[in-house]
Design a protein around this motif. Structure first.
Motif, PDB file in Angstrom:
ATOM      1  N   ARG A  15      44.089  21.909  42.189  1.00 24.96           N
ATOM      2  CA  ARG A  15      42.866  22.708  42.105  1.00 24.96           C
ATOM      3  C   ARG A  15      43.222  24.084  41.543  1.00 24.96           C
ATOM      4  N   ALA A  16      43.174  24.192  40.208  1.00 20.69           N
ATOM      5  CA  ALA A  16      43.590  25.430  39.541  1.00 20.69           C
ATOM      6  C   ALA A  16      42.574  26.549  39.720  1.00 20.69           C
ATOM      7  N   VAL A  17      41.295  26.205  39.734  1.00 24.36           N
ATOM      8  CA  VAL A  17      40.212  27.174  39.949  1.00 24.36           C
ATOM      9  C   VAL A  17      39.241  26.550  40.932  1.00 24.36           C
ATOM     10  N   ASP A  18      38.845  27.333  41.938  1.00 29.56           N
ATOM     11  CA  ASP A  18      38.072  26.756  43.041  1.00 29.56           C
ATOM     12  C   ASP A  18      36.833  27.599  43.335  1.00 29.56           C
ATOM     13  N   ASP A  19      35.681  27.155  42.854  1.00 29.34           N
ATOM     14  CA  ASP A  19      34.385  27.738  43.216  1.00 29.34           C
ATOM     15  C   ASP A  19      34.329  29.244  42.937  1.00 29.34           C
ATOM     16  N   VAL A  20      34.584  29.616  41.685  1.00 32.32           N
ATOM     17  CA  VAL A  20      34.611  31.030  41.284  1.00 32.32           C
ATOM     18  C   VAL A  20      33.271  31.427  40.678  1.00 32.32           C
ATOM     19  N   SER A  21      32.748  32.581  41.118  1.00 30.98           N
ATOM     20  CA  SER A  21      31.478  33.094  40.600  1.00 30.98           C
ATOM     21  C   SER A  21      31.607  34.593  40.343  1.00 30.98           C
ATOM     22  N   PHE A  22      31.088  35.038  39.203  1.00 24.40           N
ATOM     23  CA  PHE A  22      31.031  36.465  38.906  1.00 24.40           C
ATOM     24  C   PHE A  22      30.097  36.688  37.724  1.00 24.40           C
ATOM     25  N   VAL A  23      29.766  37.951  37.481  1.00 24.27           N
ATOM     26  CA  VAL A  23      28.853  38.326  36.394  1.00 24.27           C
ATOM     27  C   VAL A  23      29.491  39.454  35.595  1.00 24.27           C
ATOM     28  N   VAL A  24      29.441  39.343  34.278  1.00 25.19           N
ATOM     29  CA  VAL A  24      29.887  40.414  33.385  1.00 25.19           C
ATOM     30  C   VAL A  24      28.646  41.048  32.771  1.00 25.19           C
ATOM     31  N   ALA A  25      28.415  42.316  33.077  1.00 23.51           N
ATOM     32  CA  ALA A  25      27.232  43.012  32.584  1.00 23.51           C
ATOM     33  C   ALA A  25      27.439  43.479  31.148  1.00 23.51           C
ATOM     34  N   ARG A  26      26.350  43.669  30.450  1.00 26.99           N
ATOM     35  CA  ARG A  26      26.405  44.102  29.054  1.00 26.99           C
ATOM     36  C   ARG A  26      27.041  45.488  28.954  1.00 26.99           C
ATOM     37  N   GLY A  27      28.004  45.603  28.034  1.00 30.44           N
ATOM     38  CA  GLY A  27      28.639  46.878  27.784  1.00 30.44           C
ATOM     39  C   GLY A  27      29.669  47.279  28.817  1.00 30.44           C
ATOM     40  N   ARG A  28      30.097  46.353  29.689  1.00 30.31           N
ATOM     41  CA  ARG A  28      31.064  46.677  30.738  1.00 30.31           C
ATOM     42  C   ARG A  28      32.297  45.781  30.624  1.00 30.31           C
ATOM     43  N   THR A  29      33.358  46.201  31.281  1.00 28.30           N
ATOM     44  CA  THR A  29      34.616  45.452  31.301  1.00 28.30           C
ATOM     45  C   THR A  29      34.839  44.886  32.693  1.00 28.30           C
ATOM     46  N   PHE A  30      34.933  43.574  32.773  1.00 30.75           N
ATOM     47  CA  PHE A  30      35.207  42.877  34.033  1.00 30.75           C
ATOM     48  C   PHE A  30      36.629  42.351  33.965  1.00 30.75           C
ATOM     49  N   CYS A  31      37.465  42.739  34.919  1.00 30.15           N
ATOM     50  CA  CYS A  31      38.874  42.342  34.916  1.00 30.15           C
ATOM     51  C   CYS A  31      39.164  41.317  35.998  1.00 30.15           C
ATOM     52  N   LEU A  32      39.880  40.269  35.620  1.00 28.97           N
ATOM     53  CA  LEU A  32      40.435  39.308  36.571  1.00 28.97           C
ATOM     54  C   LEU A  32      41.909  39.646  36.737  1.00 28.97           C
ATOM     55  N   VAL A  33      42.338  39.855  37.977  1.00 27.00           N
ATOM     56  CA  VAL A  33      43.716  40.264  38.218  1.00 27.00           C
ATOM     57  C   VAL A  33      44.309  39.414  39.330  1.00 27.00           C
ATOM     58  N   GLY A  34      45.608  39.153  39.230  1.00 25.79           N
ATOM     59  CA  GLY A  34      46.301  38.375  40.248  1.00 25.79           C
ATOM     60  C   GLY A  34      47.657  37.950  39.732  1.00 25.79           C
ATOM     61  N   GLU A  35      48.437  37.317  40.603  1.00 23.25           N
ATOM     62  CA  GLU A  35      49.760  36.858  40.214  1.00 23.25           C
ATOM     63  C   GLU A  35      49.671  35.731  39.188  1.00 23.25           C
ATOM     64  N   SER A  36      50.766  35.511  38.475  1.00 22.03           N
ATOM     65  CA  SER A  36      50.839  34.400  37.534  1.00 22.03           C
ATOM     66  C   SER A  36      50.563  33.087  38.254  1.00 22.03           C
TER      67      SER A  36
END
Length: 342
Positions: free
Chosen positions: A30-51
């Motif tokens: 299970r590489a990705v499990d039930d992930v939800s988020f929103v990227v708003a117009r004109g903004r930077t959304f960062c995903l961060v975590g270990e390799s």
């Protein structure tokens, strides 16, 4: 503020066969499990975590290099996950990608100008004259001299190739750029130039970024909003200022505390991570972080924590979010981004 990207319940399960010829059955990872988020117009959304936490897999699903096992990806309100064929090809104009290694993703036999012009040709944008004019404008926009247009990628430095990759991504006028570790392979001084370039382009045209990185210094400098991932799931997310000023999840605290201190007197470790990351093919019961968490209790093994809002827009998945000891955010002498930015 309108949303450019809406990700809901995104899940990716990879299945592998065990033993010779798959005789010992199959195993789900299970590489990705039930992930939800929103990227708003004109903004930077960062995903961060270990390799290995699933950041890149999410980026590949957003641009549809991978089809999600479950969940949805909406770009400008349209369900991107259910598109196929020519419809998918045309809609890819709205989302482009900048990769970690610019040399590996640029055609070594094409000139710099041809590389930038190729998306315009693929999407049927403009005629020959207008395309060449747009290529010239893009070279100016990303800070590449016009005489570089005739050069091949191997005649450019790493920073120049990344600028070329950004120009190519911008060529089709996308609403969203997915940048996967876009500065990780660059020298510190060049990294700062590319980060400032991304900010300048965003201010100029209002583009949105989904920026994937393991480097907290870079994320702190660039992000408007941030989501911290662990073993395929988001454990904390919210406005970047709130998350960095008052991190709640023990994993977020440990990541922030692991950034090298500038001054020796500030080299304190309040939440050092111990132990190995569990396999995504055999996740711990309950909270997936409990095997490395200094605050874990019995409830952590019994039930997975739900995302709970601690302040407006700032949510965390932790059973003990309200009872953890106070974490003092890094001060001026500690974890800051100036090495990464100029």
């Amino acid at each position: 503020m309108s949303a450019v990207l809406e990700v809901s319940g995104l899940t990716q399960i990879f299945t592998s066969r065990q033993g010779p010829f798959g005789l010992f059955g199959r195993r789900d990872l299970r590489a990705v499990d039930d992930v939800s988020f929103v990227v708003a117009r004109g903004r930077t959304f960062c995903l961060v975590g270990e390799s290995g936490c699933g950041k890149t897999t999410i980026g590949r699903m957003v641009v549809r290099l991978l089809r999600p096992t479950a969940g949805s990806v909406h770009i400008n309100g349209e369900d991107f996950g259910n598109l196929s064929g020519e419809t998918l090809r045309r809609k890819r104009q709205q989302v482009q990608m900048v990769f970690q290694d610019p040399f590996a993703c640029l055609n070594s036999r094409m000139t710099a100008a041809e590389i930038v012009e190729e998306p315009l040709q693929n999407f049927g944008i403009g005629d020959v004259v207008s395309r060449r004019r747009k290529v010239a404008r893009l070279f100016d926009q990303v800070g590449l001299p016009q005489h570089f247009r005739a050069r091949l990628p191997h005649h450019l430095s790493g920073g120049q190739r990344q600028r070329l990759g950004i120009a190519r991504a911008l060529a089709a006028d996308p609403a969203l750029i997915v940048a996967d570790e876009a500065v990780a392979a660059l020298d510190v001084s060049i990294r700062s130039q590319i980060l400032n370039l991304l900010k300048d382009v965003q201010r100029e045209i209002g583009i949105s970024y989904l920026f994937i990185s393991h480097d907290l210094a870079v994320v702190r400098y660039l992000a408007d909003d941030v989501a911290v991932m662990y073993l395929g799931a988001i454990v904390e997310q919210g406005p970047a200022k709130a998350v960095f000023a008052a991190p709640v999840h023990p994993y977020t605290r440990a990541l922030i505390d692991s950034v090298p201190a500038v001054h020796p007197r500030n080299r304190r470790r309040r939440a050092a991570l111990e132990g190995e990351v569990p396999s995504a093919a055999s996740l711990p019961s309950g909270c997936r972080f409990r095997t490395r968490c200094p605050f874990a209790t019995d409830i952590c093994a019994q039930a997975a924590p739900a995302m709970t809002e601690v302040t407006p827009g700032h949510a965390v998945a932790c059973h003990h979010a309200g009872s953890l000891p106070r974490f003092d955010a890094p001060g001026p002498g500690r974890a800051v981004a100036p090495d990464a930015v100029a």
